[in-house]
Write an enzyme that holds these catalytic residues in place. Structure first.
Site, PDB file in Angstrom:
ATOM      1  N   TRP A   1      18.528 -50.725-105.672  1.00 45.92           N
ATOM      2  CA  TRP A   1      17.856 -50.223-106.822  1.00 45.92           C
ATOM      3  C   TRP A   1      18.840 -49.817-107.948  1.00 45.92           C
ATOM      4  O   TRP A   1      18.702 -49.650-109.297  1.00 45.92           O
ATOM      5  CB  TRP A   1      17.229 -48.761-106.161  1.00 45.92           C
ATOM      6  CG  TRP A   1      18.391 -47.650-105.694  1.00 45.92           C
ATOM      7  CD1 TRP A   1      18.960 -47.716-104.463  1.00 45.92           C
ATOM      8  CD2 TRP A   1      18.740 -46.399-106.426  1.00 45.92           C
ATOM      9  NE1 TRP A   1      19.827 -46.729-104.445  1.00 45.92           N
ATOM     10  CE2 TRP A   1      19.825 -45.906-105.748  1.00 45.92           C
ATOM     11  CE3 TRP A   1      18.353 -46.007-107.600  1.00 45.92           C
ATOM     12  CZ2 TRP A   1      20.372 -44.909-106.019  1.00 45.92           C
ATOM     13  CZ3 TRP A   1      19.174 -44.778-107.986  1.00 45.92           C
ATOM     14  CH2 TRP A   1      19.965 -44.175-107.252  1.00 45.92           C
TER      15      TRP A   1
ATOM     16  N   ARG B   1       7.838 -35.458-104.142  1.00 50.91           N
ATOM     17  CA  ARG B   1       8.127 -34.573-105.456  1.00 50.91           C
ATOM     18  C   ARG B   1       6.841 -34.048-105.852  1.00 50.91           C
ATOM     19  O   ARG B   1       6.732 -32.793-106.341  1.00 50.91           O
ATOM     20  CB  ARG B   1       8.649 -35.473-106.563  1.00 50.91           C
ATOM     21  CG  ARG B   1      10.196 -35.513-106.383  1.00 50.91           C
ATOM     22  CD  ARG B   1      10.689 -35.962-105.068  1.00 50.91           C
ATOM     23  NE  ARG B   1      12.144 -35.993-104.990  1.00 50.91           N
ATOM     24  CZ  ARG B   1      12.860 -37.230-105.021  1.00 50.91           C
ATOM     25  NH1 ARG B   1      12.130 -38.120-105.279  1.00 50.91           N
ATOM     26  NH2 ARG B   1      14.251 -37.166-104.944  1.00 50.91           N
TER      27      ARG B   1
ATOM     28  N   GLU C   1       8.726 -37.054-109.725  1.00 47.52           N
ATOM     29  CA  GLU C   1       9.272 -35.846-110.280  1.00 47.52           C
ATOM     30  C   GLU C   1       8.485 -35.213-111.473  1.00 47.52           C
ATOM     31  O   GLU C   1       8.039 -34.172-111.747  1.00 47.52           O
ATOM     32  CB  GLU C   1      10.624 -35.978-110.682  1.00 47.52           C
ATOM     33  CG  GLU C   1      11.740 -35.690-109.673  1.00 47.52           C
ATOM     34  CD  GLU C   1      11.824 -37.330-109.123  1.00 47.52           C
ATOM     35  OE1 GLU C   1      11.044 -38.270-109.533  1.00 47.52           O
ATOM     36  OE2 GLU C   1      12.885 -37.471-108.348  1.00 47.52           O
TER      37      GLU C   1
ATOM     38  N   HIS D   1      18.644 -36.254 -99.177  1.00 49.33           N
ATOM     39  CA  HIS D   1      17.682 -35.984 -99.701  1.00 49.33           C
ATOM     40  C   HIS D   1      16.645 -35.169 -98.578  1.00 49.33           C
ATOM     41  O   HIS D   1      15.435 -35.464 -98.362  1.00 49.33           O
ATOM     42  CB  HIS D   1      16.978 -37.221-100.121  1.00 49.33           C
ATOM     43  CG  HIS D   1      17.299 -37.644-101.523  1.00 49.33           C
ATOM     44  ND1 HIS D   1      16.834 -37.015-102.623  1.00 49.33           N
ATOM     45  CD2 HIS D   1      18.248 -38.769-101.924  1.00 49.33           C
ATOM     46  CE1 HIS D   1      17.335 -37.890-103.561  1.00 49.33           C
ATOM     47  NE2 HIS D   1      17.849 -38.862-103.330  1.00 49.33           N
TER      48      HIS D   1
ATOM     49  N   ASP E   1      11.364 -35.718 -98.574  1.00 44.73           N
ATOM     50  CA  ASP E   1      12.151 -35.758 -99.612  1.00 44.73           C
ATOM     51  C   ASP E   1      12.428 -34.216 -99.722  1.00 44.73           C
ATOM     52  O   ASP E   1      11.727 -33.514 -99.040  1.00 44.73           O
ATOM     53  CB  ASP E   1      11.941 -36.546-100.910  1.00 44.73           C
ATOM     54  CG  ASP E   1      13.258 -36.691-101.534  1.00 44.73           C
ATOM     55  OD1 ASP E   1      14.139 -36.103-102.150  1.00 44.73           O
ATOM     56  OD2 ASP E   1      13.616 -38.239-101.854  1.00 44.73           O
TER      57      ASP E   1
ATOM     58  N   GLU F   1      22.036 -41.797-102.021  1.00 44.39           N
ATOM     59  CA  GLU F   1      22.483 -40.568-103.076  1.00 44.39           C
ATOM     60  C   GLU F   1      23.035 -39.404-101.906  1.00 44.39           C
ATOM     61  O   GLU F   1      22.539 -38.210-102.340  1.00 44.39           O
ATOM     62  CB  GLU F   1      21.576 -40.075-103.881  1.00 44.39           C
ATOM     63  CG  GLU F   1      20.916 -41.112-104.847  1.00 44.39           C
ATOM     64  CD  GLU F   1      20.191 -40.630-105.708  1.00 44.39           C
ATOM     65  OE1 GLU F   1      20.297 -40.707-107.145  1.00 44.39           O
ATOM     66  OE2 GLU F   1      19.094 -40.056-105.585  1.00 44.39           O
TER      67      GLU F   1
ATOM     68  N   PHE G   1       8.838 -47.278-112.471  1.00 45.99           N
ATOM     69  CA  PHE G   1       7.869 -47.044-112.996  1.00 45.99           C
ATOM     70  C   PHE G   1       7.582 -45.588-113.408  1.00 45.99           C
ATOM     71  O   PHE G   1       6.742 -45.084-113.980  1.00 45.99           O
ATOM     72  CB  PHE G   1       6.455 -47.671-112.540  1.00 45.99           C
ATOM     73  CG  PHE G   1       6.421 -48.905-112.423  1.00 45.99           C
ATOM     74  CD1 PHE G   1       7.161 -49.871-112.860  1.00 45.99           C
ATOM     75  CD2 PHE G   1       5.082 -49.565-111.945  1.00 45.99           C
ATOM     76  CE1 PHE G   1       6.907 -51.319-112.844  1.00 45.99           C
ATOM     77  CE2 PHE G   1       4.888 -50.714-111.971  1.00 45.99           C
ATOM     78  CZ  PHE G   1       5.847 -51.645-112.088  1.00 45.99           C
ATOM     79  N   ASP G   2       8.575 -44.677-113.304  1.00 43.10           N
ATOM     80  CA  ASP G   2       8.545 -43.255-113.817  1.00 43.10           C
ATOM     81  C   ASP G   2       9.314 -43.062-115.208  1.00 43.10           C
ATOM     82  O   ASP G   2       9.356 -42.215-115.893  1.00 43.10           O
ATOM     83  CB  ASP G   2       9.544 -42.361-112.734  1.00 43.10           C
ATOM     84  CG  ASP G   2      10.744 -42.833-112.388  1.00 43.10           C
ATOM     85  OD1 ASP G   2      11.326 -43.952-112.843  1.00 43.10           O
ATOM     86  OD2 ASP G   2      11.395 -42.120-111.927  1.00 43.10           O
TER      87      ASP G   2
HETATM   88  C1  ACM Z   1      16.791 -43.773-105.557  1.00 44.12           C
HETATM   89  O1  ACM Z   1      16.113 -43.778-106.701  1.00 44.12           O
HETATM   90  N1  ACM Z   1      17.328 -42.856-105.279  1.00 44.12           N
HETATM   91  C2  ACM Z   1      16.385 -44.822-104.398  1.00 44.12           C
END
Ligand code: ACM
Ligand code: ZN
Length: 684
Positions: free
Chosen positions: A391, A163, A466, A269, A192, A325, A417-418
């Site tokens: 996750w 990102r 991001e 992704h 990604d 995802e 941690f974001d």
């Molecule tokens: C994730 O946060 N998509 C693994």
């Protein structure tokens, strides 16, 4: 004479009290398992005589490592009789040693220091503890014996370099900090949609094109329509690691006893790959999906070639294949994917994805490696020795562990941690959520009642980038929260005490800042939303509320009681806040009898990144009978919709009136997919 001598004695005792500090004052991080104090101290006269009782293959790297530290040593070939001022490192099978090869016993005696361990890593961690003591006490360290070993084998930190790209020097700097915290897994998220970051000889376009984009930051890139560029274009921004750079990072990691786990994302992704090799997508056209076509044999050729080069570079037993995802939209419309499903008897998209994961899993297994995947890989059948990274909460990890799979716990609510670490209105822009140091610290990855808890390999924090455009910002988000993670991962659960930890975290934050890490200033932490800390007293507490618009089932809070329970929400909208999707909030409170009122108020928040909005306006009406309402007023909103900084606002009427029924109507700004969140209708 006598009084003078007495005074002399007292003065000596006082002086010693000042210079002889005790091991009880240790400020080690992570906290070791056991410390025993001894009288006296060791005074370092540099250089120390270094003697390493271990095979040369172990002794040489340890001696080399010591040369990079502030402790000066001269290496001796053999242990000297009646040695003094020494540092002895002893690889041993002694019964008194912790079983884990990462465990150690560090003995500080007046004559010298001994570190003993069953493993090279343990000797290294003993040195880390010694370095922390040295940083704290200088050249006089209180005599003591520390017996220490990790709670978990997997003590991880994840770094997303897609990102936003972070160069190899940045990665090496974080490895050094990780080692000092006894963290031992760097999960390197190398690919990604926002950029491919690893040189692959078989597919040069991955780094000639897919590593470059128009837009310096992820946000700029997205706003500009997610366009890619070519290396060297004036507008190109991004980067990648050459194999040489990766080897350099891996050599450092190896010397620091850190395993670097590379992640190559599949099957989702992968927009960046499919832009330059669109023939691997279902439509064959660039920009149509982020998923590889799983019915196309060429996809497997590509992945196996890429993984071959990855395995050649990375010695890690664990190889992460992503798996999170993935959308099934393109697969379901694709004749090739459909034909594969038909042929293999795969009934659902999850089974189709599982087919692909198994193929890659078999490939890795044939090369002596183990597949790691995000918990979506549990949605289909998974390879027996796969490691599941949980996750989406802890549920995936619990299910996987109960089913006999190894798991790494990294649930969003404790390990991402974001999210903001303090009052979101005072912090640099982050992703959603509020994750303060205390919450990271409170996490127990394998509670006693968890079925299959011995399958929990460990715990990991993830830094998705991001909203993290610079290395300074990345460090700001990592520290001091990584200190809490380190203690969760290493120290015994029973010794956990947040207030005591925070005192040490303050010291280590300061030390990190002095060492050039841009850590968040923990000293200035404001903490949780003040309104949420105490119940609020007001006229409507306990009064019934009728809803003309329903709350969304994902964010019910306490259901029908929420808006008059006297409980305000915290910074995060995940608790106590009631959520309304694509809808106004239109509720009426019944005070039970006509009462004088002077204030009607409710709070809302705006979190642009989560599509949570302040209302366009609020209309407040009152009634004595519940039939005929009259307006008390309309409160407008001047906070811009495009403003990405989070904001909390009160929309209130103040005046003097009376009513039994109070209708609070917050009007949505009409954005499709938008949310309104509120926590309490306060009436005074
Ligand atoms: C994730 O946060 N998509 C693994
Ligand atoms: Zn397809």
């Amino acid at each position: 004479m006598f009084p003078n001598r007495f005074l002399f004695l007292v003065a000596t005792l006082l002086l010693c009290g000042a210079c002889e500090r005790s091991a009880q004052e240790n400020a080690l991080l992570p906290e070791p398992v056991a410390v025993r104090e001894y009288p006296g101290s060791f005074k370092i006269h540099e250089p120390l005589s270094l003697w390493i009782d271990a095979p040369d293959s172990i002794a040489r790297p340890l001696a080399g490592y010591l040369r990079t530290t502030p402790i000066e040593c001269v290496r001796e070939e053999r242990k000297r009789h009646a040695a003094k001022n020494y540092l002895h490192l002893v690889l041993s099978k002694g019964d008194s040693l912790p079983e884990s090869p990462e465990g150690y016993v560090l003995a500080i005696r007046p004559a010298g220091i001994t570190v003993r361990s069953r493993g090279e890593a343990g000797l290294f961690y003993g040195l880390q503890t010694l370095l922390q003591l040295h940083a704290q006490y200088g050249d006089r360290i209180p005599a003591q014996k520390i017996t220490d070993y990790p709670r978990f084998a997997w003590r991880g930190l994840h770094l997303d370099v897609s990102r936003n790209f972070f160069d190899a020097e940045f990665v090496k700097k974080q490895l050094r900090m990780m080692a000092s915290l006894k963290l031992n897994r760097l999960h390197w998220h190398l690919t990604d949609g926002a950029g491919w970051r690893l040189a692959i000889d078989a597919y040069p376009r991955l780094t000639e094109e897919a590593a470059w984009r128009v837009g310096k930051t992820w946000q700029e890139w997205r706003r500009g329509g997610s366009r890619y560029a070519r290396r060297g274009d004036p507008e190109a921004s991004g980067g990648y690691y050459t194999k040489e750079q990766v080897r350099d990072v891996l050599a450092l990691a190896d010397s620091l006893h850190i395993t670097v786990v590379p992640e190559i994302e599949m099957p989702g992704h992968s927009e960046e790959v499919l832009t330059v090799y669109p023939e691997l997508s279902c439509s064959g056209e660039p920009g149509t999906s982020g998923e590889f076509c799983l019915g196309n044999e060429q996809t497997y050729v590509f992945l196996e070639r890429v993984f071959s080069e990855v395995l050649e570079l990375f010695p890690s037993e664990f190889i992460h294949i992503g798996g999170d995802e993935a959308s099934s939209r393109a697969w379901m419309a694709c004749p090739k994917c459909r034909a594969l499903m038909e042929r293999e008897g795969l009934k659902t998209p999850a089974e189709l994805q599982a087919y692909a994961v198994h193929r890659i899993g078999r490939f890795l297994e044939a090369h002596g490696r183990r597949l790691v995947g995000w918990d979506e890989i549990l949605d289909g059948s998974i390879p027996a020795d796969a490691v599941v990274m949980s996750w989406r909460g802890e549920e995936g990890g619990r299910r996987a562990a109960a089913a006999g799979h190894d798991v790494v716990m990294t649930p969003g609510s404790y390990c991402y941690f974001d999210g903001y670490q303090d009052n979101p209105m005072t912090q640099p822009q982050a992703f959603t959520g509020y994750l303060p140091l205390s919450k990271v610290y409170s996490y127990d990855p394998a509670p006693e009642q968890m079925a299959g808890r011995d399958r929990v390999l460990g715990v990991q924090a993830n830094l998705w980038t991001e909203y993290i455009p610079t290395p300074e910002q990345a460090e700001y988000m990592l520290y001091p929260r990584a200190f809490a993670l380190a203690e969760v991962a290493w120290s015994p659960q029973k010794s956990r005490d947040y207030d005591e930890f925070r005192t040490r975290a303050l010291i280590y934050t300061e030390r990190a800042r002095e060492a050039g890490y841009n850590a968040f200033d923990l000293e200035s932490e404001e903490g949780e939303r003040p309104e949420s800390l105490e119940p609020v007293e007001h006229l409507a507490v306990g009064c019934p509320v009728s809803y003309a618009t329903p709350w969304h089932r994902s964010y019910p809070a306490d259901g029908v009681a929420t808006l008059t329970d006297g409980q305000r929400g915290p910074w995060s909208y995940g608790e106590r806040w009631q959520g309304f999707l694509n809808s106004d909030v239109d509720v009426t409170v019944d005070l039970g009898a006509v009462k004088p009122i002077r204030e009607v108020a409710a709070d809302f928040m705006q979190w642009y990144s989560a599509w949570v909005w302040l209302p366009a306006r609020v209309e407040i009406e009152v009634s004595a009978d519940g039939e005929t309402f009259r307006s008390l007023g309309v409160i407008g909103n001047d906070y811009p919709q495009e403003e990405e900084r989070p904001e909390y606002r009160t929309f209130a009427w103040k005046g003097s009136d009376e009513a039994r029924y109070v209708r609070y109507h917050a009007v949505s700004n009409g954005r499709v997919g938008g949310w309104l969140f509120t926590d309490e209708i306060i009436i005074r």
